[in-house]
Design a protein around this motif. Structure first.
Motif, short mmCIF file in Angstrom:
data_model
loop_
_atom_site.label_atom_id
_atom_site.label_comp_id
_atom_site.label_asym_id
_atom_site.label_seq_id
_atom_site.Cartn_x
_atom_site.Cartn_y
_atom_site.Cartn_z
N GLN A 101 -11.81 8.70 -3.01
CA GLN A 101 -13.06 8.68 -2.24
C GLN A 101 -13.07 7.55 -1.22
N ALA A 102 -12.53 6.41 -1.57
CA ALA A 102 -12.48 5.28 -0.63
C ALA A 102 -11.59 5.61 0.57
N ILE A 103 -10.46 6.24 0.31
CA ILE A 103 -9.56 6.62 1.41
C ILE A 103 -10.23 7.66 2.30
N LYS A 104 -10.87 8.64 1.69
CA LYS A 104 -11.55 9.69 2.48
C LYS A 104 -12.68 9.11 3.32
N GLU A 105 -13.42 8.14 2.77
CA GLU A 105 -14.49 7.51 3.54
C GLU A 105 -13.96 6.76 4.74
N LYS A 106 -12.82 6.09 4.58
CA LYS A 106 -12.22 5.37 5.70
C LYS A 106 -11.75 6.33 6.80
#
Length: 147
Positions: A101-106
């Motif tokens: 999720q963190a990677i997708k948000e970035k």
């Protein structure tokens, strides 16, 4: 992204063919002028007018070539985004859910914030002869034609 890339490919190819048409007309006029130079009774005014007409065709050809290049760049940008998005899920598949999720948000800003738009809007106006320069040449030549 794939659909947009395909549309830019079609447009880039259209502009390429328009460039070829203008350059062909430009070449025919120049060849005709050179051929006419070898005939009897050289008329430098007629030859000069033909050369200027041929040179005038170089402007639409240059414009069409730039448009083709711009659409080709947009096609490349969209194809790259398409491939990166397709590879994202398999790449982060084995990571923990929070990390995914963190990677997708970035990546949201990168893919949906249009960060690549400045790449194609940059143009080099210093290339070639400008319209203002072409007008200066015509102003210089016009008095010579009247003599």
């Amino acid at each position: 992204y794939q659909k947009i890339a395909n549309e830019h490919k079609v447009t880039a190819n259209l502009w390429r063919w328009i460039t070829i048409a203008f350059m062909a007309a430009f070449s025919v006029l120049l060849i005709w002028t050179i051929y006419d130079l070898s005939s009897n009774g050289f008329d430098w005014v007629k030859s000069l007018i033909r050369i200027l007409a041929a040179a005038a065709l170089s402007y639409p050809a240059t414009y069409a070539a730039r448009e083709s290049t711009r659409h080709r760049k947009l096609e490349t940008i969209n194809r790259t985004a398409e491939l990166e998005l397709a590879a994202l899920s398999p790449f982060i598949e084995l990571m923990p859910e929070e990390k995914q999720q963190a990677i997708k948000e970035k990546l949201v800003d990168k893919y949906f914030g249009n960060s690549n738009s400045d790449i194609v809007t940059k143009t080099n106006e210093d290339e070639g002869l400008s319209i203002g320069g072409f007008e200066k040449i015509i102003k210089i030549i016009t008095p010579l034609l009247k003599k």
